[in-house]
Enzyme design. Structure first.
Site, short mmCIF file in Angstrom:
data_model
loop_
_atom_site.label_atom_id
_atom_site.label_comp_id
_atom_site.label_asym_id
_atom_site.label_seq_id
_atom_site.Cartn_x
_atom_site.Cartn_y
_atom_site.Cartn_z
N ASP A 55 7.50 5.79 -2.69
CA ASP A 55 7.66 4.46 -1.85
C ASP A 55 6.52 3.29 -2.65
OD1 ASP A 55 9.51 4.96 -0.07
OD2 ASP A 55 8.03 5.55 1.37
N TYR A 113 2.62 17.68 -3.79
CA TYR A 113 2.26 16.15 -3.56
C TYR A 113 0.58 16.41 -3.28
CZ TYR A 113 6.54 14.06 -2.93
OH TYR A 113 7.77 13.38 -3.10
#
Lengths: 258, 258
Positions: A55, A113
């Site tokens: 994003d 992540y």
């Protein structure tokens, strides 16, 4: 003239992009890489594939892309040429020639992540685009207890944006951990799993910080896993703390975190 | 209504500024701080003084400023109000009320600067505004030998921009050192002294890297100190690697590096 497939590891500072993927309303990482390749190929369009989107504002330390380059060229020369044309906030760190059946998205078996949280009283000027600022007193003990409940195979409906187009929301998280980096005065979260849903890590962090701050009980994660309702979980934490750290193509390495 | 003098330590990311000092051609750190104070004082202009200027792109971890605030206010409240109005790339990290004869420039007895060099093959996207990129093979041993010749009292004419308006170019350097941060893959230079001339640190680094790379002999520093000629020294290294780390007001602490 036969095309060669190349696999690249890409780092980027997501601050100035609308996200990884090409969008009508602004610069994307994908568009910058495709622009560089186009210059190298005298205007020919070379489409690139990525392991997944990130994003707007989200960073990458180890995004993986692949593309077919129209001429045979040494991988290292290709990387050098790309890096000389790419803007300074995008860099190819590794490249290899791969087989023509390799696909960086379909063959990915998992991802890792990182999420960084700046604990300073006032937001560090050098970290404003690279961390979430969270200056509140919190319980590291409760945070450590709560985060472990995310590990394992679960239906993560409560931790997925309702904007998802997916129906099977069961995923396996192999690692959900957090350390305090005392020197940097940061919390550093690590999440490693076989797949992550839309906004999943950011909702994990938003919810875990509520627990750490004492706004929610330590048992909240278990309750949310059972509830299967996004509205019951915490807020979606800011994008700038999030980094796509690694994409795995080997199940054993994913499980062992290598 | 009697004004109170406040001393502040200021951090800033210099990337988006023309430098510390107000300039006709762009945003300065000084202008941003004065703008914040003006808002707090219902439009009244509060001039600020700083320990010295920093150039465009140069950062600060410990710049010192002072100003007279028209009303008595708790130092911590003042800092909070300033930080809430300042842009995210400038932050007051410490504040104290001080005597009305304190002057952050005239009373400074020395400074410490840091200079960071990114040694990665390609420039790290996350460090592009915070380091000089220098991917060449170099001799750490020669660098360590050469840098020590900068310590002591010397005429630093060779290491001062010819644009200076100063005539006495003798300064004392108490510390000139460099370490390799293996985890970050960076060289980190530290320079501590009783005063630094215009571009002095950046010319130090530009010259030292030439020596490290083998373009100049290890004895070059001694030769340049004797030559007293800016044209003979190395290039002025890029501003983005430079940080004003600390301003000293106590001679003993300066000498001991506390």
């Amino acid at each position: 003239m036969s095309a060669q497939r190349y696999k690249c590891i890409v780092q980027y500072d997501g601050t100035n992009y609308v996200g990884y993927q090409v969008q009508p309303n602004g610069n994307s990482v994908q568009a910058e890489i495709e622009k560089a390749l186009k210059k190298m190929c005298k205007g020919e369009y070379i489409p690139i594939q990525a392991s997944g989107r990130t994003d707007s504002g989200v960073h990458a330390l180890g995004q993986v892309i692949h593309f077919d380059y129209p001429v045979a060229i040494k991988a290292d020369h290709l990387m050098r040429a790309m890096n000389s044309l790419l803007p300074a906030d995008i860099m190819i760190t590794e490249i290899e020639q791969t087989t023509e059946d390799f696909h960086c998205r379909y063959h990915a078996v998992g991802k890792k992540y990182i999420y960084r949280v700046d604990l300073n009283r006032f937001p560090d000027p050098f970290k404003r685009q690279y961390t979430l600022h969270h200056p509140f007193r919190f319980s590291m003990e409760n945070l450590q207890k709560a985060i472990k409940h995310l590990e394992g195979e679960h239906d993560f409906t409560s931790f997925c944006s309702t904007k998802t187009d997916k129906t099977d929301l069961v995923r396996t998280v192999y690692e959900a951990s957090v350390i305090k980096d005392e020197a940097a005065n940061e919390l550093v979260f690590t999440f490693r799993g076989n797949g992550f849903l839309y906004n999943m890590i950011r909702i994990f962090v938003g919810t875990l910080l509520q627990i750490a701050d004492g706004l929610k009980p330590v048992g909240e994660i278990e309750r949310l896993l059972a509830a299967k309702d996004r509205r019951k979980a915490g807020p979606t934490a800011a994008p700038e703390g999030l980094y796509l750290a690694k994409v795995y193509y080997d199940e054993e390495k994913l499980k062992r975190g290598e």
